[in-house]
Structures are given as C-alpha cells and as structure tokens.
Design an enzyme around this catalytic site. Sequence first.
Site, PDB file in Angstrom:
ATOM      1  N   ARG A  28     -42.100  22.650 -10.019  1.00 51.56           N
ATOM      2  CA  ARG A  28     -43.298  22.159  -9.345  1.00 51.56           C
ATOM      3  C   ARG A  28     -43.958  23.258  -8.526  1.00 51.56           C
ATOM      4  O   ARG A  28     -43.267  24.046  -7.872  1.00 51.56           O
ATOM      5  CB  ARG A  28     -42.968  20.979  -8.425  1.00 51.56           C
ATOM      6  CG  ARG A  28     -42.504  19.768  -9.168  1.00 51.56           C
ATOM      7  CD  ARG A  28     -42.752  18.473  -8.407  1.00 51.56           C
ATOM      8  NE  ARG A  28     -42.136  17.373  -9.137  1.00 51.56           N
ATOM      9  CZ  ARG A  28     -42.674  16.799 -10.205  1.00 51.56           C
ATOM     10  NH1 ARG A  28     -43.847  17.197 -10.654  1.00 51.56           N
ATOM     11  NH2 ARG A  28     -42.033  15.825 -10.832  1.00 51.56           N
ATOM     12  N   ASP A  29     -45.293  23.285  -8.569  1.00 49.26           N
ATOM     13  CA  ASP A  29     -46.033  24.213  -7.728  1.00 49.26           C
ATOM     14  C   ASP A  29     -45.825  23.811  -6.266  1.00 49.26           C
ATOM     15  O   ASP A  29     -45.871  22.636  -5.926  1.00 49.26           O
ATOM     16  CB  ASP A  29     -47.524  24.179  -8.095  1.00 49.26           C
ATOM     17  CG  ASP A  29     -48.279  25.365  -7.523  1.00 49.26           C
ATOM     18  OD1 ASP A  29     -48.767  26.198  -8.312  1.00 49.26           O
ATOM     19  OD2 ASP A  29     -48.388  25.470  -6.277  1.00 49.26           O
ATOM     20  N   ASN A  86     -54.115  31.767 -15.255  1.00 54.65           N
ATOM     21  CA  ASN A  86     -54.912  32.773 -14.559  1.00 54.65           C
ATOM     22  C   ASN A  86     -54.363  34.151 -14.905  1.00 54.65           C
ATOM     23  O   ASN A  86     -53.144  34.365 -14.866  1.00 54.65           O
ATOM     24  CB  ASN A  86     -54.845  32.540 -13.047  1.00 54.65           C
ATOM     25  CG  ASN A  86     -55.484  31.220 -12.651  1.00 54.65           C
ATOM     26  OD1 ASN A  86     -56.458  30.793 -13.266  1.00 54.65           O
ATOM     27  ND2 ASN A  86     -54.932  30.570 -11.643  1.00 54.65           N
ATOM     28  N   GLU A  94     -52.498  35.290  -8.718  1.00 59.06           N
ATOM     29  CA  GLU A  94     -51.915  35.694  -7.435  1.00 59.06           C
ATOM     30  C   GLU A  94     -50.459  36.097  -7.565  1.00 59.06           C
ATOM     31  O   GLU A  94     -49.993  36.972  -6.832  1.00 59.06           O
ATOM     32  CB  GLU A  94     -52.059  34.568  -6.409  1.00 59.06           C
ATOM     33  CG  GLU A  94     -53.493  34.474  -5.882  1.00 59.06           C
ATOM     34  CD  GLU A  94     -53.754  33.209  -5.090  1.00 59.06           C
ATOM     35  OE1 GLU A  94     -52.789  32.530  -4.714  1.00 59.06           O
ATOM     36  OE2 GLU A  94     -54.945  32.922  -4.874  1.00 59.06           O
ATOM     37  N   VAL A  95     -49.719  35.458  -8.457  1.00 54.05           N
ATOM     38  CA  VAL A  95     -48.309  35.813  -8.668  1.00 54.05           C
ATOM     39  C   VAL A  95     -48.220  36.577  -9.982  1.00 54.05           C
ATOM     40  O   VAL A  95     -48.630  36.078 -11.038  1.00 54.05           O
ATOM     41  CB  VAL A  95     -47.417  34.552  -8.697  1.00 54.05           C
ATOM     42  CG1 VAL A  95     -45.979  34.936  -9.007  1.00 54.05           C
ATOM     43  CG2 VAL A  95     -47.500  33.809  -7.364  1.00 54.05           C
ATOM     44  N   HIS A  99     -47.437  32.684 -15.726  1.00 55.37           N
ATOM     45  CA  HIS A  99     -47.161  31.257 -15.502  1.00 55.37           C
ATOM     46  C   HIS A  99     -48.294  30.411 -16.047  1.00 55.37           C
ATOM     47  O   HIS A  99     -49.459  30.772 -15.956  1.00 55.37           O
ATOM     48  CB  HIS A  99     -46.926  30.957 -14.013  1.00 55.37           C
ATOM     49  CG  HIS A  99     -47.987  31.482 -13.095  1.00 55.37           C
ATOM     50  ND1 HIS A  99     -48.063  32.814 -12.736  1.00 55.37           N
ATOM     51  CD2 HIS A  99     -49.007  30.862 -12.473  1.00 55.37           C
ATOM     52  CE1 HIS A  99     -49.095  32.989 -11.925  1.00 55.37           C
ATOM     53  NE2 HIS A  99     -49.700  31.825 -11.757  1.00 55.37           N
ATOM     54  N   HIS A 101     -50.111  26.866 -15.581  1.00 61.57           N
ATOM     55  CA  HIS A 101     -50.287  25.686 -14.727  1.00 61.57           C
ATOM     56  C   HIS A 101     -50.512  24.481 -15.644  1.00 61.57           C
ATOM     57  O   HIS A 101     -51.372  24.528 -16.533  1.00 61.57           O
ATOM     58  CB  HIS A 101     -51.537  25.806 -13.861  1.00 61.57           C
ATOM     59  CG  HIS A 101     -51.508  26.891 -12.827  1.00 61.57           C
ATOM     60  ND1 HIS A 101     -51.261  26.653 -11.491  1.00 61.57           N
ATOM     61  CD2 HIS A 101     -51.723  28.223 -12.927  1.00 61.57           C
ATOM     62  CE1 HIS A 101     -51.333  27.790 -10.818  1.00 61.57           C
ATOM     63  NE2 HIS A 101     -51.616  28.760 -11.661  1.00 61.57           N
TER      64      HIS A 101
HETATM   65  P1  5GP Z   1     -51.996  31.917  -9.644  1.00 63.59           P
HETATM   66  O1  5GP Z   1     -53.251  32.012  -8.843  1.00 63.59           O
HETATM   67  O2  5GP Z   1     -51.206  33.197  -9.639  1.00 63.59           O
HETATM   68  O3  5GP Z   1     -52.238  31.383 -11.025  1.00 63.59           O
HETATM   69  O4  5GP Z   1     -51.157  30.794  -8.918  1.00 63.59           O
HETATM   70  C1  5GP Z   1     -49.894  30.988  -8.359  1.00 63.59           C
HETATM   71  C2  5GP Z   1     -49.351  29.625  -8.016  1.00 63.59           C
HETATM   72  O5  5GP Z   1     -48.021  29.789  -7.600  1.00 63.59           O
HETATM   73  C3  5GP Z   1     -50.108  28.919  -6.872  1.00 63.59           C
HETATM   74  O6  5GP Z   1     -50.575  27.657  -7.352  1.00 63.59           O
HETATM   75  C4  5GP Z   1     -49.051  28.777  -5.789  1.00 63.59           C
HETATM   76  O7  5GP Z   1     -49.149  27.550  -5.093  1.00 63.59           O
HETATM   77  C5  5GP Z   1     -47.746  28.891  -6.558  1.00 63.59           C
HETATM   78  N1  5GP Z   1     -46.646  29.471  -5.793  1.00 63.59           N
HETATM   79  C6  5GP Z   1     -46.691  30.614  -5.054  1.00 63.59           C
HETATM   80  N2  5GP Z   1     -45.495  30.859  -4.497  1.00 63.59           N
HETATM   81  C7  5GP Z   1     -44.674  29.855  -4.899  1.00 63.59           C
HETATM   82  C8  5GP Z   1     -43.300  29.565  -4.638  1.00 63.59           C
HETATM   83  O8  5GP Z   1     -42.585  30.266  -3.933  1.00 63.59           O
HETATM   84  N3  5GP Z   1     -42.787  28.436  -5.234  1.00 63.59           N
HETATM   85  C9  5GP Z   1     -43.559  27.624  -6.036  1.00 63.59           C
HETATM   86  N4  5GP Z   1     -42.937  26.555  -6.548  1.00 63.59           N
HETATM   87  N5  5GP Z   1     -44.846  27.882  -6.298  1.00 63.59           N
HETATM   88  C10 5GP Z   1     -45.404  28.972  -5.728  1.00 63.59           C
END
Ligand code: 5GP
Length: 113
Positions: A28-29, A86, A94-95, A99, A101
């Site tokens: 889960r996010d 993304n 961001e990560v 991944h 979503h």
């Molecule tokens: P991005 O913008 O990279 O596609 O989204 C990264 C997602 O990772 C965000 O929706 C954020 O809430 C989620 N996220 C960031 N850090 C963590 C974490 O430590 N654990 C979980 N479960 N989700 C995370």
Amino acid sequence: MHCIFCKIVSGEVPGHVLLRNEHVCAFRDVNPVAPSHVLIVPNKHLASIEAISAAEADIAGALLLAVKDIAHLEGISESGYRVIVNTGEDGHQEVQHLHIHVLGGAPMQHQLG
Ligand code: 5GP
Ligand code: ZN
C-alpha cells in the site's frame, strides 16, 4: 543502497505488503490518493522503465500481471482502476525505484494530468 522500496522488498522497512512473488512485490502507498492505492515494484532495483532491458522481459511481464492480481485482491476488477507509472523528471517520479501505481475504489478524474 539507500532505496526505500528495496528496503520494503527486503523487509528491512515495514510495508503493508499485499503480494509477493519471484519477481515483484506489492504494498500500500503510505500516502494514498484513492480508496485503493497500491504500488507494485520489481524485487530487483530498477530505477525506472528506462532501466528495463530486453533480458528482463520476465520482470516486465510479472509487473503487469501483478496489476491484475492486485485489482482482484482489492475487489476493483469490475469497477475499474487507473494504472500510472511516473517516469523521470517530467513524469514527477519521486522514488527512483520503478513502481506501478494502481488506483481504484472510486471514479478517477476523467482527464489525465
Ligand atoms: P512517484 O511520484 O515516485 O510515482 O510516487 C512515489 C510514491 O511512493 C508516492 O505516492 C508516495 O506516497 C509513496 N511512498 C514514498 N515513500 C514511501 C514509503 O516509505 N512507503 C510506502 N508504502 N510508500 C511510499
Ligand atoms: Zn530500489
């Protein structure tokens, strides 16, 4: 390796894991933006779609198949869902661990962006 998603995959950092197999892990996010918001990641650290090689087609396939499994587990197969990956700066990634979503449980905005 300071990658948060690698740490969730390895169990070093806790995550609400829903599915795990040879190639992928789904959890889960932490900051959900839909009633059901699940992230599916490759167990292997791949920074983004750009990092997938042709030799890793099995991983790419497992990621997409896991989307279907998660939708089923979350009970949103019938009602529908949105899948977002993304990628890079313009994609607001961001990560830096690939991944997917999976968002569902309520109607998404009709438009993208
Ligand atoms: P991005 O913008 O990279 O596609 O989204 C990264 C997602 O990772 C965000 O929706 C954020 O809430 C989620 N996220 C960031 N850090 C963590 C974490 O430590 N654990 C979980 N479960 N989700 C995370
Ligand atoms: Zn990683």
